[in-house]
Design a protein around this motif. Sequence first.
Motif, mmCIF file in Angstrom:
data_model
loop_
_atom_site.group_PDB
_atom_site.id
_atom_site.type_symbol
_atom_site.label_atom_id
_atom_site.label_comp_id
_atom_site.label_asym_id
_atom_site.label_seq_id
_atom_site.Cartn_x
_atom_site.Cartn_y
_atom_site.Cartn_z
ATOM 1 N N GLY A 142 56.058 28.507 -63.938
ATOM 2 C CA GLY A 142 54.878 28.681 -64.921
ATOM 3 C C GLY A 142 54.057 27.211 -64.822
ATOM 4 N N THR A 143 54.270 26.233 -63.997
ATOM 5 C CA THR A 143 53.653 24.937 -63.934
ATOM 6 C C THR A 143 52.170 24.930 -63.285
ATOM 7 O OG1 THR A 143 55.667 23.873 -63.851
ATOM 8 C CG2 THR A 143 54.090 22.564 -63.186
ATOM 9 N N PRO A 144 51.267 24.701 -64.259
ATOM 10 C CA PRO A 144 50.030 24.589 -63.487
ATOM 11 C C PRO A 144 49.925 23.951 -62.043
ATOM 12 C CG PRO A 144 49.799 24.127 -65.698
ATOM 13 C CD PRO A 144 51.352 23.982 -65.432
ATOM 14 N N GLY A 160 45.279 31.764 -59.083
ATOM 15 C CA GLY A 160 46.248 30.896 -59.718
ATOM 16 C C GLY A 160 46.290 29.515 -59.829
ATOM 17 N N TYR A 184 41.947 22.279 -69.077
ATOM 18 C CA TYR A 184 43.254 22.345 -69.495
ATOM 19 C C TYR A 184 43.146 22.114 -71.224
ATOM 20 C CZ TYR A 184 48.213 21.199 -70.487
ATOM 21 O OH TYR A 184 49.550 21.149 -71.050
ATOM 22 N N ASN A 187 42.226 25.581 -72.601
ATOM 23 C CA ASN A 187 43.024 26.585 -72.036
ATOM 24 C C ASN A 187 42.262 27.548 -71.216
ATOM 25 O OD1 ASN A 187 45.657 27.897 -71.791
ATOM 26 N ND2 ASN A 187 45.068 29.161 -73.428
ATOM 27 N N ARG A 188 41.478 26.942 -70.076
ATOM 28 C CA ARG A 188 40.645 27.761 -69.275
ATOM 29 C C ARG A 188 40.900 27.426 -67.894
ATOM 30 N NH1 ARG A 188 35.383 27.505 -68.681
ATOM 31 N NH2 ARG A 188 35.111 25.339 -69.645
ATOM 32 N N LYS A 191 45.799 29.978 -64.335
ATOM 33 C CA LYS A 191 47.112 30.414 -64.652
ATOM 34 C C LYS A 191 47.989 30.731 -63.256
ATOM 35 C CE LYS A 191 45.992 29.676 -68.977
ATOM 36 N NZ LYS A 191 44.645 29.548 -68.813
ATOM 37 N N SER A 193 50.553 32.374 -63.228
ATOM 38 C CA SER A 193 51.366 33.518 -63.354
ATOM 39 C C SER A 193 50.865 34.713 -62.552
ATOM 40 C CB SER A 193 51.195 34.036 -64.894
ATOM 41 O OG SER A 193 49.825 34.335 -65.229
ATOM 42 N N SER A 194 49.541 34.521 -62.016
ATOM 43 C CA SER A 194 48.808 35.640 -61.179
ATOM 44 C C SER A 194 49.475 35.654 -59.644
ATOM 45 C CB SER A 194 47.532 35.315 -61.291
ATOM 46 O OG SER A 194 46.987 34.025 -60.514
#
Length: 214
Positions: A142-144, A160, A184, A187-188, A191, A193-194
Motif C-alpha cells: 500500500g505504499t504510494p 495507481g 499528498y 489526499n489526491r 493510490k 490499491s488499483s
Amino acid sequence: LWRDDLKIAVLHHGYDFSKAKHQEGMNEEDMELFQKIGLRPYFLMVSTIEPRKAHEQVLRAFEILWKDGHDFNLVYAGKEGWLVEYLVDYMKKHPERGKRFFWLGYVSDDLLEHLYRNAMACIVASEGEGFGLSVIESASFGTPIIARDIPVFREVGGDGVYYFGNTKEPRALSEDIKRWLELYKENRFPKPSSIKLMTWDEHVERLKEILLED
C-alpha cells in the motif's frame, strides 16, 4: 529470421514477502538503523545501483529539495552494480549521508519489508526496465509510487502510480516531487490499491498454463 510458429506471452511479476526466508524480526542493528531513518518522512528506492536506474538524478533532485527547505530522508536499498564508480564515490562522501541520505546496500527481507511499509513513497526512476518489481512490491504494501513515465510502468501501474516526466534533469524531477507532495497533502495522489497483483504461486500457475498452451 522471422518464425511464424513462435508465440509470445506477457507475464508480469508476482509478489509475496511471506514466502521469503525471514529472520525472527529485525536484528538490533537493523532496528537502530530503521529508527534513525524514521526520524523524518522518507522516500525509498529499491534496486541495484546501476546507470539505468537513475539514482544520481534522484539524489541530485533531493539536493534541490533539501536546499528549498523540504526536510525528508532519501533511502537507497540495493547493492553496488556496474559502471557506477563515480556515483558510488559521490554517495559515500555525500555530506547528507547518515543524516538525510541513506545508502543501505543489501538489506534483509525483514528490514526491507519495514522500509516499504513505512515509506512516504517509493520512487522507481528506471530509464529502462523489465516490469519493475519494486512497483509490485510497493503496491502490495500500500505504499504510494512515484515512477518515471515510461510505457512499461504505465502497463504495470496503470492509474495507481504518480508518473514524473521522462527527463534526466534533476530540477524537473524535484518539481514533479513537489507536485506529488501537494497531492499528498490533499489526499489526491494516485493510490496503489488499483494495481492488479498476483502472488508468486499464482505467477507460477499462469506460467505453466502458458507453457502448456497449444
